[in-house]
Write a protein that holds these residues in place. Structure first.
Motif, PDB file in Angstrom:
ATOM      1  N   ARG A  95       0.791  -1.239   0.000  1.00 26.29           N
ATOM      2  CA  ARG A  95       0.000   0.000   0.000  1.00 26.29           C
ATOM      3  C   ARG A  95       0.825   1.291   0.000  1.00 26.29           C
ATOM      4  O   ARG A  95       0.276   2.372   0.096  1.00 26.29           O
ATOM      5  CB  ARG A  95      -0.996   0.039   1.169  1.00 26.29           C
ATOM      6  N   ALA A  96       2.144   1.192  -0.064  1.00 30.33           N
ATOM      7  CA  ALA A  96       2.987   2.392  -0.179  1.00 30.33           C
ATOM      8  C   ALA A  96       2.869   2.945  -1.598  1.00 30.33           C
ATOM      9  O   ALA A  96       2.460   2.228  -2.523  1.00 30.33           O
ATOM     10  CB  ALA A  96       4.437   2.040   0.135  1.00 30.33           C
ATOM     11  N   PRO A  97       3.241   4.203  -1.814  1.00 24.07           N
ATOM     12  CA  PRO A  97       3.145   4.770  -3.164  1.00 24.07           C
ATOM     13  C   PRO A  97       4.095   4.093  -4.151  1.00 24.07           C
ATOM     14  O   PRO A  97       5.248   3.837  -3.843  1.00 24.07           O
ATOM     15  CB  PRO A  97       3.560   6.236  -2.970  1.00 24.07           C
ATOM     16  N   VAL A  98       3.568   3.788  -5.337  1.00 23.50           N
ATOM     17  CA  VAL A  98       4.352   3.242  -6.439  1.00 23.50           C
ATOM     18  C   VAL A  98       4.634   4.402  -7.387  1.00 23.50           C
ATOM     19  O   VAL A  98       3.733   5.163  -7.726  1.00 23.50           O
ATOM     20  CB  VAL A  98       3.571   2.127  -7.175  1.00 23.50           C
ATOM     21  N   GLU A  99       5.888   4.523  -7.793  1.00 21.83           N
ATOM     22  CA  GLU A  99       6.288   5.627  -8.656  1.00 21.83           C
ATOM     23  C   GLU A  99       6.765   5.114 -10.005  1.00 21.83           C
ATOM     24  O   GLU A  99       7.230   3.991 -10.131  1.00 21.83           O
ATOM     25  CB  GLU A  99       7.414   6.421  -7.981  1.00 21.83           C
ATOM     26  N   ARG A 100       6.653   5.979 -10.999  1.00 26.55           N
ATOM     27  CA  ARG A 100       7.079   5.665 -12.363  1.00 26.55           C
ATOM     28  C   ARG A 100       8.282   6.544 -12.682  1.00 26.55           C
ATOM     29  O   ARG A 100       8.220   7.758 -12.536  1.00 26.55           O
ATOM     30  CB  ARG A 100       5.912   5.969 -13.299  1.00 26.55           C
ATOM     31  N   HIS A 101       9.394   5.912 -13.122  1.00 28.33           N
ATOM     32  CA  HIS A 101      10.626   6.641 -13.398  1.00 28.33           C
ATOM     33  C   HIS A 101      11.172   6.264 -14.771  1.00 28.33           C
ATOM     34  O   HIS A 101      11.144   5.082 -15.132  1.00 28.33           O
ATOM     35  CB  HIS A 101      11.708   6.293 -12.362  1.00 28.33           C
ATOM     36  N   PRO A 102      11.719   7.236 -15.501  1.00 33.11           N
ATOM     37  CA  PRO A 102      12.366   6.887 -16.766  1.00 33.11           C
ATOM     38  C   PRO A 102      13.701   6.190 -16.498  1.00 33.11           C
ATOM     39  O   PRO A 102      14.436   6.555 -15.591  1.00 33.11           O
ATOM     40  CB  PRO A 102      12.583   8.248 -17.440  1.00 33.11           C
ATOM     41  N   MET A 103      13.965   5.134 -17.276  1.00 37.67           N
ATOM     42  CA  MET A 103      15.235   4.432 -17.167  1.00 37.67           C
ATOM     43  C   MET A 103      15.626   4.012 -18.578  1.00 37.67           C
ATOM     44  O   MET A 103      14.985   3.141 -19.163  1.00 37.67           O
ATOM     45  CB  MET A 103      15.116   3.223 -16.244  1.00 37.67           C
ATOM     46  N   CYS A 111       8.169   0.260  -6.268  1.00 42.28           N
ATOM     47  CA  CYS A 111       7.744   0.530  -4.892  1.00 42.28           C
ATOM     48  C   CYS A 111       8.982   0.415  -4.016  1.00 42.28           C
ATOM     49  O   CYS A 111       9.582  -0.666  -3.921  1.00 42.28           O
ATOM     50  CB  CYS A 111       6.686  -0.470  -4.431  1.00 42.28           C
ATOM     51  N   PHE A 112       9.382   1.507  -3.400  1.00 43.28           N
ATOM     52  CA  PHE A 112      10.595   1.469  -2.594  1.00 43.28           C
ATOM     53  C   PHE A 112      10.386   0.792  -1.244  1.00 43.28           C
ATOM     54  O   PHE A 112      11.339   0.336  -0.646  1.00 43.28           O
ATOM     55  CB  PHE A 112      11.181   2.872  -2.412  1.00 43.28           C
TER      56      PHE A 112
END
Length: 127
Positions: A95-103, A111-112
């Protein structure tokens, strides 16, 4: 000085759910600094300006670490759609925030807190 092992779950859960944490001893607002480490791990530094207690947390300190599982393909597809339209979506595992990152040429969803990512999904995707 640091908080007890019994207080650790409360601090981590408040951080990942609200982003704001109060000291379990004196209810003062904690100073928090999240370092997102290469490879998906994290280091969370917490310090109480009132009582002076401080602690560094890593994924291994998280009380939910034993409940972690890999995202399913369906969950990855849902997260891919939702993170395209929102800056963050809740992780289906923790339930923690999932982030989208360019790679490089891909976007990576991560999800960290629990360490899940779609990164390996791209590598092993069947043709």
């Amino acid at each position: 000085m640091s908080w007890s092992k019994a207080q650790t779950p409360q601090i981590l859960e408040q951080f990942w759910q609200n982003g704001v944490v109060r000291c379990p001893d004196d209810n003062g607002p904690l100073k928090l600094k999240l370092h997102k480490l290469h490879g998906g791990d994290y280091e969370l530094n917490a310090e109480c300006p009132v009582c002076g207690k401080r602690k560094e947390f890593r994924r291994g300190d998280d009380p939910q670490r034993h409940c972690v599982r890999r995202w399913t393909t369906d969950e990855i597809h849902r997260l891919d759609r939702s993170t395209r339209t929102q800056s963050a979506s809740p992780c289906p595992v923790c339930r923690a925030p999932v982030e989208r990152h360019p790679m490089s040429s891909l976007w990576v969803i991560r999800c960290f807190r629990c360490g899940n990512s779609d990164q390996w999904h791209h590598v092993y995707k069947p043709d």
